[in-house]
Design an enzyme around this catalytic site. Structure first.
Site, mmCIF file in Angstrom:
data_model
loop_
_atom_site.group_PDB
_atom_site.id
_atom_site.type_symbol
_atom_site.label_atom_id
_atom_site.label_comp_id
_atom_site.label_asym_id
_atom_site.label_seq_id
_atom_site.Cartn_x
_atom_site.Cartn_y
_atom_site.Cartn_z
ATOM 1 N N ARG A 26 0.815 -1.371 0.064
ATOM 2 C CA ARG A 26 -0.048 0.074 0.017
ATOM 3 C C ARG A 26 0.844 1.237 0.163
ATOM 4 O O ARG A 26 0.801 2.086 -0.927
ATOM 5 C CB ARG A 26 -1.008 -0.321 1.106
ATOM 6 C CG ARG A 26 -2.103 1.146 1.244
ATOM 7 C CD ARG A 26 -1.713 2.346 1.446
ATOM 8 N NE ARG A 26 -1.315 2.551 2.937
ATOM 9 C CZ ARG A 26 -0.675 3.490 3.284
ATOM 10 N NH1 ARG A 26 -0.558 4.549 2.844
ATOM 11 N NH2 ARG A 26 -0.375 3.389 4.796
ATOM 12 N N ASP A 27 1.494 1.575 1.106
ATOM 13 C CA ASP A 27 2.316 2.562 1.209
ATOM 14 C C ASP A 27 3.487 2.751 0.173
ATOM 15 O O ASP A 27 4.025 3.794 -0.126
ATOM 16 C CB ASP A 27 3.017 2.801 2.672
ATOM 17 C CG ASP A 27 3.470 3.971 2.989
ATOM 18 O OD1 ASP A 27 3.308 5.155 2.135
ATOM 19 O OD2 ASP A 27 4.233 4.218 3.993
ATOM 20 N N HIS A 219 6.497 3.778 12.640
ATOM 21 C CA HIS A 219 6.571 4.097 11.259
ATOM 22 C C HIS A 219 7.974 5.173 10.863
ATOM 23 O O HIS A 219 7.627 6.216 10.816
ATOM 24 C CB HIS A 219 5.578 4.361 10.750
ATOM 25 C CG HIS A 219 5.368 4.323 9.156
ATOM 26 N ND1 HIS A 219 4.473 3.536 8.453
ATOM 27 C CD2 HIS A 219 6.103 4.929 8.257
ATOM 28 C CE1 HIS A 219 4.876 3.714 7.207
ATOM 29 N NE2 HIS A 219 5.544 4.392 6.987
ATOM 30 N N HIS A 221 10.998 6.558 8.406
ATOM 31 C CA HIS A 221 11.628 6.710 7.104
ATOM 32 C C HIS A 221 13.174 6.746 7.248
ATOM 33 O O HIS A 221 13.563 7.395 8.382
ATOM 34 C CB HIS A 221 10.766 7.919 6.321
ATOM 35 C CG HIS A 221 9.630 7.619 5.931
ATOM 36 N ND1 HIS A 221 8.938 8.010 4.630
ATOM 37 C CD2 HIS A 221 8.525 7.113 6.541
ATOM 38 C CE1 HIS A 221 7.833 7.670 4.493
ATOM 39 N NE2 HIS A 221 7.274 7.092 5.482
ATOM 40 N N CYS A 252 5.981 9.291 0.493
ATOM 41 C CA CYS A 252 4.843 10.202 0.818
ATOM 42 C C CYS A 252 4.652 10.734 -0.280
ATOM 43 O O CYS A 252 5.194 11.885 -0.570
ATOM 44 C CB CYS A 252 4.729 10.381 2.170
ATOM 45 S SG CYS A 252 2.828 11.524 2.494
ATOM 46 N N ASN A 261 10.368 3.993 2.853
ATOM 47 C CA ASN A 261 10.245 3.562 4.376
ATOM 48 C C ASN A 261 11.362 2.717 4.556
ATOM 49 O O ASN A 261 12.414 2.381 3.894
ATOM 50 C CB ASN A 261 8.994 2.601 4.029
ATOM 51 C CG ASN A 261 7.788 3.358 4.031
ATOM 52 O OD1 ASN A 261 7.451 4.183 4.831
ATOM 53 N ND2 ASN A 261 7.134 3.167 2.925
#
Length: 312
Positions: A26-27, A219, A221, A252, A261
């Site tokens: 997804r991300d 989460h 990065h 993002c 990520n």
């Protein structure tokens, strides 16, 4: 690579086991310039599950104009019905997104909020408080349906427009999401500026304000190369849920300074060396990321993937 590497050296100060919340499908894919075919996404998720990942964020039920790379959510989700024993949460931006997800049988959702006004405006076209008001009925309806709800908090450690983000500002939004009914929170370092001391300070303040560690995920990065160090700091605090992306996919689309990520393979290499159990097969996962990188037409940014897949 010898099969006994990395050598595990366990520490009593760390959790014995953690759950990886895999966000690559997804991300990761939502940030691709090209649209990945639905069947390829489905195979990617099946391969991730076969590698042992038990939570795989599948897609997002957003308007296709916002994230065209995920416009095929209705076509993708039914292709995952044969995956057993794996959580398949989906992102929903509003009540309409929730209805679409429910219609396909989704049982776990995530909402995506911001702790800063600038990013709330850029991502949701609302103020922080307006976005919380938008999420409240979505969470209430999901809870009425006995669905699991994850709340993402973005820009927890820094914002490209506002700079440093005060810890009390993050705590306020985190508490509001918990009071709303979220089952868990994911603290997002959206532009990758966090450092270990900052991570531990935020986690401590959240605990003092009534947000327990067991509902918190992190989460990170890797913009400044701090994602693993920050993860280690979170583990020392007792966090047992870590978001990561297979092969280091993603960023993002609404924050241009956000780079990839934390790569799931890089996380696994560190965790295996620390003696922390995940249930994920590093070899199978690396092969999956190499397979996806070949289809995207570029090498994986994960250092572990590159090291383990290097051929003389």
């Amino acid at each position: 690579m010898p099969t006994d590497l990395p050598m595990p050296v366990a520490s009593e100060e760390l959790p014995a086991r953690i759950r990886i919340h895999e966000v690559g499908a997804r991300d990761g894919l939502q940030n691709e310039k090209a649209v990945v075919p639905t069947e390829l996404k489905a195979e990617f998720i099946h391969r991730l599950a076969a590698a042992g990942l038990t939570t795989i964020e599948a897609t997002s039920f957003v308007h296709p104009d916002w994230v065209p790379q995920l416009a095929d959510a209705e076509q993708l989700f039914p292709l995952l019905g044969d995956i057993e024993g794996v959580r398949l949460p989906v992102l929903v931006p509003n009540a309409r997104g929730l209805d679409r997800a429910r219609a396909l049988g989704a049982r776990r959702i995530a909402i995506f909020g911001s702790v800063t006004e600038s990013f709330a405006k850029a991502n949701l076209n609302r103020t922080v408080d307006e976005s919380l008001a938008m999420f409240a009925p979505v969470v209430a309806k999901a809870r009425d349906e006995r669905m699991h709800v994850r709340g993402y908090l973005s820009m927890c450690f820094g914002d490209p427009w506002e700079g440093a983000v005060p810890i009390h500002q993050v705590v306020r939004v985190a508490k509001a999401m918990m009071e709303m009914g979220c089952d868990e929170l994911s603290l997002g370092d959206t532009i990758g500026v966090a450092t270990p001391g900052h991570v531990q300070s935020l986690l401590s303040q959240l605990n003092e304000e009534g947000v327990p560690t067991h509902v918190i995920g992190v989460h990170f990065h890797d913009t400044y190369g701090q994602a693993l160090a920050n993860t280690f700091a979170a583990l020392q605090h007792g966090v047992t849920t870590v978001d990561a992306s297979a092969g280091g996919l993603g960023g993002c689309p609404f924050a241009k300074s956000a780079t990839g990520n934390l790569a799931t393979e890089d996380l696994l290499w560190m965790l295996e060396g620390l003696g922390v159990h995940t249930g994920v097969d590093l070899g199978l996962l690396t092969a999956t990321s190499v397979w996806m990188a070949e289809r995207l037409g570029r090498p994986s940014p994960s250092r572990t993937v590159r090291a383990l897949s290097h051929k003389e």
